[in-house]
Design a protein around this motif. Structure first.
Motif, PDB file in Angstrom:
ATOM      1  N   ALA A  73     -17.821   4.118  15.551  1.00  0.00           N
ATOM      2  CA  ALA A  73     -17.349   2.902  14.960  1.00  0.00           C
ATOM      3  C   ALA A  73     -15.902   2.880  14.875  1.00  0.00           C
ATOM      4  CB  ALA A  73     -18.225   2.414  13.999  1.00  0.00           C
ATOM      5  N   HIS A  74     -15.632   3.855  13.707  1.00  0.00           N
ATOM      6  CA  HIS A  74     -14.269   3.756  13.090  1.00  0.00           C
ATOM      7  C   HIS A  74     -13.506   5.320  13.320  1.00  0.00           C
ATOM      8  CE1 HIS A  74     -16.988   1.353  10.756  1.00  0.00           C
ATOM      9  NE2 HIS A  74     -16.371   0.317  11.022  1.00  0.00           N
ATOM     10  N   PRO A  75     -12.126   5.140  13.322  1.00  0.00           N
ATOM     11  CA  PRO A  75     -11.478   6.081  13.326  1.00  0.00           C
ATOM     12  C   PRO A  75     -11.814   7.125  11.999  1.00  0.00           C
ATOM     13  CG  PRO A  75      -9.950   4.332  13.293  1.00  0.00           C
ATOM     14  CD  PRO A  75     -11.321   3.998  12.848  1.00  0.00           C
ATOM     15  N   ASP A  76     -12.172   8.273  12.228  1.00  0.00           N
ATOM     16  CA  ASP A  76     -12.559   9.360  11.159  1.00  0.00           C
ATOM     17  C   ASP A  76     -14.146   9.590  11.231  1.00  0.00           C
ATOM     18  OD1 ASP A  76     -13.724   7.695   9.096  1.00  0.00           O
ATOM     19  OD2 ASP A  76     -11.909   7.707   8.167  1.00  0.00           O
ATOM     20  N   ASP A  77     -14.863   8.503  11.920  1.00  0.00           N
ATOM     21  CA  ASP A  77     -16.323   8.922  11.737  1.00  0.00           C
ATOM     22  C   ASP A  77     -16.871  10.194  12.511  1.00  0.00           C
ATOM     23  OD1 ASP A  77     -17.278   6.742  10.037  1.00  0.00           O
ATOM     24  OD2 ASP A  77     -17.151   5.283  11.896  1.00  0.00           O
ATOM     25  N   ALA A  78     -16.195  10.190  13.754  1.00  0.00           N
ATOM     26  CA  ALA A  78     -16.289  11.217  14.509  1.00  0.00           C
ATOM     27  C   ALA A  78     -16.121  12.705  13.968  1.00  0.00           C
ATOM     28  CB  ALA A  78     -15.758  11.192  16.113  1.00  0.00           C
ATOM     29  N   TYR A 131     -26.058   3.381   7.149  1.00  0.00           N
ATOM     30  CA  TYR A 131     -25.884   2.398   5.985  1.00  0.00           C
ATOM     31  C   TYR A 131     -24.896   1.206   6.240  1.00  0.00           C
ATOM     32  CZ  TYR A 131     -20.866   3.952   5.357  1.00  0.00           C
ATOM     33  OH  TYR A 131     -19.327   4.279   5.678  1.00  0.00           O
ATOM     34  N   LEU A 132     -24.238   1.233   7.726  1.00  0.00           N
ATOM     35  CA  LEU A 132     -23.161   0.258   7.909  1.00  0.00           C
ATOM     36  C   LEU A 132     -23.550  -0.332   9.099  1.00  0.00           C
ATOM     37  CD1 LEU A 132     -20.411  -1.093   6.869  1.00  0.00           C
ATOM     38  CD2 LEU A 132     -19.360   0.692   7.974  1.00  0.00           C
ATOM     39  N   SER A 133     -23.581  -1.935   9.090  1.00  0.00           N
ATOM     40  CA  SER A 133     -23.909  -2.604  10.553  1.00  0.00           C
ATOM     41  C   SER A 133     -22.761  -2.031  11.683  1.00  0.00           C
ATOM     42  CB  SER A 133     -23.535  -3.780  10.167  1.00  0.00           C
ATOM     43  OG  SER A 133     -22.205  -4.266  10.009  1.00  0.00           O
ATOM     44  N   ASP A 134     -21.562  -1.680  11.385  1.00  0.00           N
ATOM     45  CA  ASP A 134     -20.803  -1.424  12.526  1.00  0.00           C
ATOM     46  C   ASP A 134     -21.246   0.143  13.068  1.00  0.00           C
ATOM     47  OD1 ASP A 134     -18.885  -3.471  12.160  1.00  0.00           O
ATOM     48  OD2 ASP A 134     -17.340  -2.164  11.293  1.00  0.00           O
ATOM     49  N   HIS A 135     -21.809   0.912  12.323  1.00  0.00           N
ATOM     50  CA  HIS A 135     -22.317   1.918  12.767  1.00  0.00           C
ATOM     51  C   HIS A 135     -23.447   1.936  13.663  1.00  0.00           C
ATOM     52  CE1 HIS A 135     -20.168   4.603   9.230  1.00  0.00           C
ATOM     53  NE2 HIS A 135     -19.438   3.833  10.187  1.00  0.00           N
ATOM     54  N   GLU A 136     -24.451   1.003  13.376  1.00  0.00           N
ATOM     55  CA  GLU A 136     -25.653   0.834  13.959  1.00  0.00           C
ATOM     56  C   GLU A 136     -25.428  -0.148  15.447  1.00  0.00           C
ATOM     57  OE1 GLU A 136     -28.391  -1.226  11.223  1.00  0.00           O
ATOM     58  OE2 GLU A 136     -28.904   0.817  10.386  1.00  0.00           O
TER      59      GLU A 136
HETATM   60 ZN   LIG Z   1     -17.550   4.296   9.974  1.00  0.00          ZN
END
Ligand SMILES: [Zn+2]
Length: 252
Positions: free
Chosen positions: A8-13, A110-115
């Motif tokens: 979803a976001h920069p740094d998740d990967a 935990y986060l809707s963006d991730h799901e």
């Molecule tokens: Zn994230």
């Protein structure tokens, strides 16, 4: 092989799979790290356009450390939803990048963006080989559904706080310093993570999570993954075979 990570976001990967992506790059594979959002809400100091531009530049710097390319998916923070235009956008990205292996977010997190990212990528992998399914990129349909893997969620906890059990854990001891370096340039994130996430030191937190994941698999430093093997997604353990000498021995 071309391995594409879409979270979803920069740094998740980087937090969840940076060591594994570094290993795969060192083995000679092509890597692309994409984040659907550029992280435009991740600041109390910079405005959305300013912080997004900063984070895109930082993500590209991090990817370059392992010879990878970074791509922004065009989404915004807290605005990733599994809907028709979003599915076509992610399918278009997959058709453009044409990976054999796709890594994405855990379906329960935990986060809707991730799901939502997880669901979009799963469905885009299915749609990418369908020639009648149109996207705006104009790239042709893929020949087949890519091999799909879910990264463990943060702290290996699902949305209810229960521990998740990966199919396999990759020993990232040999690339851990690279993983740390991929996150060390996210200087502006530190204040945000302190304020929103209560994290004193995000690099130490990342190390603690990597250690805890490894400990559950009987190794020092680990990153866990689950392959989506449900029909008609490919079941051959391609990633496991490519990383066979780096897998933990206890089967987790
Ligand atoms: Zn994230």
């Amino acid at each position: 092989m071309h391995i594409v990570s879409i979270h979803a976001h920069p740094d998740d990967a980087e937090i969840l799979a940076g060591g594994t992506l570094a290993l795969l790059s060192a083995l000679g594979h092509k890597i692309t790290i994409a984040s659907l959002s550029a992280g435009d809400c991740g600041s109390t100091v910079h405005g959305p356009e300013e912080i997004a531009a900063i984070r895109i530049a930082e993500a590209a710097e991090s990817a370059a450390l392992i010879g990878a390319e970074y791509r922004w998916g065009g989404f915004r923070d807290m605005a990733i939803f599994s809907d028709d235009p979003s599915r076509r956008a992610v399918t278009g990205l997959l058709r453009e990048l044409r990976p054999e292996i796709v890594l994405t977010a855990a379906p329960s997190d935990y986060l809707s963006d991730h799901e939502a990212a997880s669901q979009l990528v799963r469905d885009a992998c299915f749609a990418a080989p369908m020639p009648n399914y149109s996207t705006s990129t104009g790239s042709p349909a893929l020949a087949a559904i890519p091999h799909l893997y879910f990264m463990d969620p943060i702290d290996q906890r699902d949305r209810n706080g229960n521990l998740t059990i990966p199919d396999f854990t990759v020993n990232v001891a040999s690339t851990f310093e690279t993983k740390r370096a991929m996150l060390a340039n996210r200087r502006r994130q530190r204040l945000w993570l302190q304020q929103q996430h209560g994290m004193d030191d995000y690099l130490q937190q990342m190390e603690d999570w990597t250690c805890a994941c490894g400990a559950r698999a009987g190794i020092e430093l680990g990153e866990g993954f689950r392959q989506y093997r449900i029909h008609p997604y490919p079941r051959e353990p391609l990633l496991q075979q490519m990383l066979s000498t780096f897998l933990s021995k206890n089967g987790r």
